[in-house]
Design a protein around this motif. Structure first.
Motif, short mmCIF file in Angstrom:
data_model
loop_
_atom_site.label_atom_id
_atom_site.label_comp_id
_atom_site.label_asym_id
_atom_site.label_seq_id
_atom_site.Cartn_x
_atom_site.Cartn_y
_atom_site.Cartn_z
N VAL A 66 0.86 -1.19 0.00
CA VAL A 66 0.00 0.00 0.00
C VAL A 66 0.89 1.24 0.00
N GLY A 67 0.71 2.09 -1.00
CA GLY A 67 1.41 3.36 -1.06
C GLY A 67 0.44 4.50 -0.82
N ALA A 68 0.82 5.45 0.01
CA ALA A 68 -0.06 6.58 0.32
C ALA A 68 0.78 7.81 0.61
N ALA A 69 0.22 8.97 0.33
CA ALA A 69 0.91 10.22 0.65
C ALA A 69 1.03 10.33 2.17
N GLY A 70 2.21 10.61 2.64
CA GLY A 70 2.41 10.75 4.08
C GLY A 70 3.72 10.15 4.51
N TRP A 71 3.95 10.17 5.79
CA TRP A 71 5.16 9.64 6.38
C TRP A 71 4.87 8.27 6.98
N MET A 72 5.64 7.27 6.56
CA MET A 72 5.55 5.94 7.13
C MET A 72 6.79 5.70 7.99
N ASP A 73 6.64 4.91 9.02
CA ASP A 73 7.84 4.61 9.81
C ASP A 73 8.76 3.70 9.02
N SER A 74 9.99 3.52 9.51
CA SER A 74 11.01 2.82 8.75
C SER A 74 10.71 1.34 8.57
N THR A 75 9.80 0.78 9.35
CA THR A 75 9.46 -0.63 9.22
C THR A 75 8.28 -0.87 8.29
N GLY A 76 7.65 0.20 7.79
CA GLY A 76 6.51 0.03 6.91
C GLY A 76 5.28 -0.51 7.62
N SER A 77 5.08 -0.08 8.85
CA SER A 77 3.93 -0.58 9.61
C SER A 77 2.99 0.52 10.09
N THR A 78 3.52 1.71 10.34
CA THR A 78 2.74 2.77 10.94
C THR A 78 2.74 4.02 10.07
N VAL A 79 1.56 4.61 9.88
CA VAL A 79 1.47 5.92 9.22
C VAL A 79 1.70 6.98 10.28
N LEU A 80 2.83 7.66 10.21
CA LEU A 80 3.12 8.69 11.20
C LEU A 80 2.24 9.92 10.98
N PHE A 81 2.01 10.25 9.71
CA PHE A 81 1.22 11.43 9.37
C PHE A 81 0.80 11.32 7.92
N SER A 82 -0.44 11.66 7.62
CA SER A 82 -0.92 11.73 6.24
C SER A 82 -1.62 13.06 6.04
N PRO A 83 -1.25 13.81 4.97
CA PRO A 83 -1.86 15.12 4.78
C PRO A 83 -3.31 15.05 4.31
N HIS A 84 -3.71 13.91 3.72
CA HIS A 84 -5.05 13.81 3.16
C HIS A 84 -6.05 13.14 4.10
N LEU A 85 -5.57 12.39 5.07
CA LEU A 85 -6.44 11.59 5.91
C LEU A 85 -6.08 11.79 7.39
N ALA A 86 -6.98 11.38 8.24
CA ALA A 86 -6.79 11.57 9.68
C ALA A 86 -5.96 10.44 10.27
N TRP A 87 -4.85 10.11 9.62
CA TRP A 87 -3.93 9.10 10.15
C TRP A 87 -2.80 9.80 10.87
#
Length: 319
Positions: A66-87
């Motif tokens: 899954v690719g999404a706009a935002g910051w993912m942690d280095s393990t590819g498990s957590t969305v740290l921040f997404s500008p488009h969604l409330a993640w």
């Protein structure tokens, strides 16, 4: 194609969610698309589950990227921040894995697109590459030594937020003078609106396009008119190209890639921008005349790049 060799890639954008079943060679066998359900993060997750479930009927054990706009942690498990969604610090991988019963890998959308260009597109065969996605802003991906580089905290590649003009235009990131405020679709739109609102006779094409409403000018409109030959819009695109080249020179000075691939909506729509940007890069590169220039290339995979890259990343070992 044996089903166990397939992977599913999902590209989450601000307006659409695209998914595809992808072979190890980067070929997309089937595609599905849905509109992004607003800013409702749970509805987005449900849409991803729906698309993966439909595609997964052909490949019961396929991993999911899954690719999404935002910051993912280095393990590819957590969305740290997404500008488009409330993640915000959202353990999205675990949530999707629980819902799907499949292995899931998260990545930034620009990382996914860059990885696809490295593996199957304009940068195949080159292990030292950068990929820029020029759209409303500027995103990026870094591949060094044939490996995607996410940095210590997983948020490397935010090329658009290098400061080029201290105290310059305000950026949505909170800083001023960021590169994407001068060489992006948003920058072209802002400059086009300023020109159209100035009542300058050179802006007649922009005013005609918007029935005199300068506030309706967009970067896409400026690009389209420039490519059609309008002199004023061509000047705006050339100015953005100069800024593009300056940022490219900065990146090359730091990372010394063999190739810099330019994609995204603006990169695809404006050959002129890239041509001017390449010339400006060669003028601005430190040590020019005594070092090789990185190749500048347009991306090849178009709108499939994000889902193809996400699917391919899902095949890699976690770590």
């Amino acid at each position: 194609m044996p089903a166990e060799e397939l992977a599913i890639g999902v590209d989450i954008g601000g307006t659409k969610i695209a998914a595809g079943l992808v072979t190890p060679e980067g070929k997309v066998l089937g595609r599905l698309r849905r509109s992004t359900p607003g800013h409702d993060a749970r509805a987005v997750e449900a849409t991803v589950v729906e698309l993966v479930t439909l595609l997964g009927a052909r490949a019961p054990r396929a991993a999911v990227g899954v690719g999404a706009a935002g910051w993912m942690d280095s393990t590819g498990s957590t969305v740290l921040f997404s500008p488009h969604l409330a993640w915000r610090n959202e353990p999205l991988r675990a949530r999707l894995e629980d819902a799907l019963g499949r292995s899931v890998m998260l990545s930034n959308d620009a990382d996914a697109a860059g990885w696809a260009e490295h593996r199957f597109g304009a940068a195949r065969g080159e292990n030292e590459m950068l990929c820029l996605t020029l759209g409303t802003g500027i995103g990026g991906a870094i591949v060094l030594g044939g490996k995607l580089q996410r940095g210590r905290f997983g948020v490397a590649g935010e090329f658009g937020h290098q400061t080029l003009v201290p105290g310059g235009h305000r950026c949505a990131c909170g800083n001023r003078g960021c590169w994407e405020q001068y060489a992006s679709g948003n920058a072209l739109g802002r400059e086009g609106r300023a020109l159209a609102g100035s009542n300058s006779p050179v802006a007649h094409a922009l005013r005609a396009e918007t029935n005199g409403d300068a506030s309706a000018v967009t970067g896409e409109m400026v690009t389209r008119l420039a490519e059609a030959g309008d002199p004023a819009c061509s000047d705006l695109v050339a100015e953005a190209g100069e800024w593009l080249g300056l940022g490219l020179a900065n990146l090359a000075a730091v990372l010394d890639p063999g190739i810099m691939v330019i994609g995204g909506g603006l990169g695809s729509a404006s050959p002129t921008l890239i041509e001017v940007g390449e010339a400006a890069y060669k003028k601005a590169l430190s040590g020019r005349g005594y070092r090789p220039f990185a190749k500048i290339a347009r991306a090849e995979l178009g709108p499939d790049a994000g889902l193809v890259g996400a699917a391919d990343l899902a095949r890699l070992p976690r770590g």
